[in-house]
Design an enzyme around this catalytic site. Structure first.
Site, short mmCIF file in Angstrom:
data_model
loop_
_atom_site.label_atom_id
_atom_site.label_comp_id
_atom_site.label_asym_id
_atom_site.label_seq_id
_atom_site.Cartn_x
_atom_site.Cartn_y
_atom_site.Cartn_z
N ASP A 123 -4.81 62.66 15.66
CA ASP A 123 -5.62 61.67 16.35
C ASP A 123 -6.44 60.93 15.30
OD1 ASP A 123 -7.31 60.17 17.96
OD2 ASP A 123 -7.64 61.79 19.39
N ARG A 125 -8.06 58.07 15.85
CA ARG A 125 -8.96 57.11 16.48
C ARG A 125 -10.38 57.22 15.92
NH1 ARG A 125 -7.36 58.34 22.61
NH2 ARG A 125 -7.39 60.43 21.71
#
Length: 170
Positions: A123, A125
């Site tokens: 991830d 992000r």
């Protein structure tokens, strides 16, 4: 650092939102706001990353479209709330990573494990822009519309007061 570039109203099947477009010099981010949120506490807030598969192509292999629709329904019911749209396709890894990971996801791996299997971060992000947008909007605290406790953790690290979580699963 984000800069407000433009704004206007957007009519949706879940009511009318005020849209504000922000830019950080590389990517655009969008805040969709229903009602008056300036100085408000406990505001429903969905931080949502772009997803071509789910939003543009109507894929049935992810739940991004459903999470957005549920969030809009909940905000409409409350009469107030914010959706922050971030350009973070493929959990921040990009659409290439998403395409490369599909075969592993179809073999039963979680999306995060599938990204790792093809050499990307689980991830990647970043929620810094979302925190900056919430600050710009003058929101005192939010109730996150999410199923991801990591989002809450990351936003809290960036100074956002998160007073609760409301799941967006069906």
């Amino acid at each position: 650092m984000i800069v407000k570039m433009a704004e206007g109203n957007l009519k949706t099947k879940f009511g009318e939102y005020h849209e504000i477009l922000f830019y950080d010099g590389q990517k655009e981010s969008i805040a969709l706001i229903m009602g008056d949120v300036d100085g408000e506490e406990d505001v429903l807030c969905r931080v949502h990353s772009s997803c071509l598969f789910g939003h543009a192509f109507n894929s049935i292999e992810c739940d991004c479209r459903e999470q957005m629709e549920i969030s809009q329904q909940l905000i409409q019911q409350a009469g107030k709330g914010i959706i922050i749209w971030l350009e973070q396709e493929g959990k921040g890894n990009g659409h290439f990573a998403l395409l490369k990971s599909v075969e592993y996801k179809r073999k039963g791996l979680s999306q995060a494990d599938a990204y790792e299997a093809v050499g990307f971060k689980r991830d990647a992000r970043d929620y810094t822009k979302a925190a900056e947008i919430l600050s710009e909007l003058g929101v005192k605290s939010i109730r996150m519309l999410t199923d991801n406790p990591k989002k809450v953790e990351m936003l809290t690290q960036h100074g956002v007061s998160v007073v609760g979580i409301q799941p967006t699963t069906l």
